[in-house]
Design a protein around this motif. Structure first.
Motif, short mmCIF file in Angstrom:
data_model
loop_
_atom_site.label_atom_id
_atom_site.label_comp_id
_atom_site.label_asym_id
_atom_site.label_seq_id
_atom_site.Cartn_x
_atom_site.Cartn_y
_atom_site.Cartn_z
N GLY A 105 0.82 -1.21 0.00
CA GLY A 105 0.00 0.00 0.00
C GLY A 105 0.86 1.25 0.00
O GLY A 105 0.45 2.27 0.54
N HIS A 106 2.03 1.17 -0.57
CA HIS A 106 2.96 2.31 -0.67
C HIS A 106 3.43 2.81 0.69
O HIS A 106 3.85 3.96 0.83
N GLU A 107 3.35 1.96 1.71
CA GLU A 107 3.73 2.37 3.06
C GLU A 107 5.18 2.84 3.16
O GLU A 107 5.49 3.70 3.97
N THR A 145 12.81 23.93 -1.68
CA THR A 145 13.90 24.90 -1.51
C THR A 145 15.24 24.20 -1.58
O THR A 145 15.40 23.09 -1.08
N PRO A 146 16.22 24.84 -2.21
CA PRO A 146 17.56 24.23 -2.25
C PRO A 146 18.32 24.41 -0.93
O PRO A 146 19.34 23.77 -0.72
N ASP A 147 17.80 25.23 -0.04
CA ASP A 147 18.45 25.45 1.26
C ASP A 147 18.35 24.18 2.10
O ASP A 147 17.27 23.80 2.53
N GLN A 148 19.48 23.53 2.31
CA GLN A 148 19.50 22.25 3.01
C GLN A 148 18.91 22.35 4.41
O GLN A 148 18.23 21.44 4.85
N SER A 149 19.17 23.43 5.13
CA SER A 149 18.67 23.52 6.50
C SER A 149 17.14 23.59 6.54
O SER A 149 16.52 23.10 7.46
N GLU A 150 16.53 24.19 5.51
CA GLU A 150 15.07 24.27 5.43
C GLU A 150 14.47 22.98 4.89
O GLU A 150 13.30 22.72 5.06
N SER A 151 15.30 22.18 4.19
CA SER A 151 14.81 20.97 3.55
C SER A 151 14.81 19.75 4.46
O SER A 151 14.24 18.73 4.11
N LEU A 152 15.46 19.85 5.59
CA LEU A 152 15.54 18.70 6.48
C LEU A 152 14.17 18.26 6.96
O LEU A 152 13.32 19.09 7.28
N ILE A 153 13.97 16.96 7.01
CA ILE A 153 12.75 16.45 7.63
C ILE A 153 13.03 16.42 9.13
O ILE A 153 14.06 15.93 9.58
N ILE A 154 12.12 16.99 9.90
CA ILE A 154 12.36 17.12 11.34
C ILE A 154 11.41 16.26 12.18
O ILE A 154 11.61 16.11 13.38
N GLN A 155 10.34 15.71 11.54
CA GLN A 155 9.40 14.91 12.30
C GLN A 155 8.67 13.97 11.36
O GLN A 155 8.39 14.31 10.21
N ILE A 156 8.41 12.75 11.83
CA ILE A 156 7.68 11.76 11.05
C ILE A 156 6.56 11.15 11.89
O ILE A 156 6.63 11.19 13.13
N ALA A 157 5.56 10.60 11.22
CA ALA A 157 4.46 9.91 11.90
C ALA A 157 4.05 8.73 11.03
O ALA A 157 3.82 8.90 9.83
N ALA A 158 3.96 7.55 11.63
CA ALA A 158 3.57 6.34 10.90
C ALA A 158 2.17 5.93 11.30
O ALA A 158 1.89 5.69 12.47
N GLY A 159 1.29 5.85 10.32
CA GLY A 159 -0.07 5.37 10.54
C GLY A 159 -0.14 3.89 10.17
O GLY A 159 0.87 3.24 9.92
N THR A 160 -1.34 3.37 10.11
CA THR A 160 -1.51 1.97 9.76
C THR A 160 -1.04 1.69 8.35
O THR A 160 -0.26 0.77 8.13
N ARG A 161 -1.49 2.48 7.39
CA ARG A 161 -1.09 2.28 5.99
C ARG A 161 -0.67 3.59 5.34
O ARG A 161 -0.58 3.67 4.12
N HIS A 162 -0.46 4.64 6.14
CA HIS A 162 -0.03 5.93 5.59
C HIS A 162 0.91 6.61 6.57
O HIS A 162 0.97 6.25 7.74
N ASN A 163 1.66 7.59 6.07
CA ASN A 163 2.67 8.28 6.87
C ASN A 163 2.67 9.76 6.55
O ASN A 163 2.24 10.18 5.48
N PHE A 165 4.33 16.30 4.22
CA PHE A 165 4.28 15.33 3.13
C PHE A 165 3.53 14.09 3.61
O PHE A 165 3.62 13.72 4.78
N SER A 166 2.81 13.45 2.69
CA SER A 166 2.13 12.21 3.03
C SER A 166 2.35 11.19 1.93
O SER A 166 2.65 11.54 0.78
N TRP A 167 2.19 9.91 2.30
CA TRP A 167 2.27 8.82 1.33
C TRP A 167 1.63 7.58 1.94
O TRP A 167 1.45 7.47 3.13
N GLY A 168 1.26 6.65 1.05
CA GLY A 168 0.61 5.42 1.47
C GLY A 168 -0.80 5.34 0.93
O GLY A 168 -1.12 5.90 -0.11
N VAL A 169 -1.67 4.62 1.66
CA VAL A 169 -3.07 4.46 1.27
C VAL A 169 -3.93 5.37 2.14
O VAL A 169 -3.79 5.37 3.35
N GLU A 187 -6.45 8.68 -3.41
CA GLU A 187 -6.54 7.68 -2.35
C GLU A 187 -5.22 6.99 -2.08
O GLU A 187 -5.10 6.26 -1.11
N GLU A 188 -4.25 7.18 -2.95
CA GLU A 188 -2.93 6.57 -2.76
C GLU A 188 -1.86 7.55 -3.20
O GLU A 188 -2.05 8.31 -4.14
#
Length: 184
Positions: free
Chosen positions: A21-23, A105-123, A133-137, A149-150
């Protein structure tokens, strides 16, 4: 949850686990996804061979007994025996694999991912710039991507309601997502 996400101090996000499911957020063209598809294709090919073997055996037994073989019943028995003998592997990525994000943005400091969340089939993932940003089902719209939906890969969530806001944190659940945002 049958997948895992890893956030590194350098802002990289890695993922592994279930991927039907693209998790894991990898495109189908990624080598790890192709390896998963190859495992499934190999099992299906072995299952097809087993199906023919069982069907042939059933036909031979019926002929030896002088009985008439019911084609539908034989096909069902052969398919069942093949499925029990050769289970299909779960689609998965065995090792953590680096994800890519469409950062604005090409600015690396602004581009960093600082937090993530994992759901059942989406993130969800939040960048230092406050983008989410989101991905999954997301068949109940939990991706925040409108009618989509995906999402095979991390996709920026854009909403008129979120214009002018900076996302601080995201959280996901079974069939919902929440973001906390402020006006800068």
């Amino acid at each position: 949850v049958h997948h895992s996400l890893f956030l590194f101090s350098n802002g990289q996000v890695w993922a592994c686990g279930r991927c039907d499911g693209h998790e894991v957020g990898l495109p189908s063209s990624h080598p790890a996804m192709q390896e998963s598809a190859a495992r499934e294709a190999e099992a299906k090919a072995l299952r097809a061979v087993r199906h023919v073997e069982v069907r042939t055996q059933l036909e031979e037994e019926a002929t030896a007994d002088g009985a008439e073989l019911n084609g539908d019943e034989a096909a069902f028995k052969a398919a069942e025996a093949a499925a029990q003998g050769i289970p299909l592997p779960n689609p998965y990525i065995p090792l953590p694999t680096l994800l890519s994000f469409p950062l604005s943005t090409p600015d690396q400091s602004e581009s960093l991912i600082i937090q993530i969340a994992a759901g059942t089939r989406h993130n969800f993932a939040v960048s230092a710039r406050g983008e989410v940003f989101s991905w999954g089902v997301g068949n109940t719209s939990q991706l925040g991507l409108g009618d989509d939906e995906e999402a095979e890969v991390p996709t920026r969530v854009k909403s008129v309601a979120m214009e002018g806001y900076r996302v601080l944190q995201a959280s996901t659940g079974g069939q919902h997502s929440v973001v906390v945002a402020i006006k800068p």
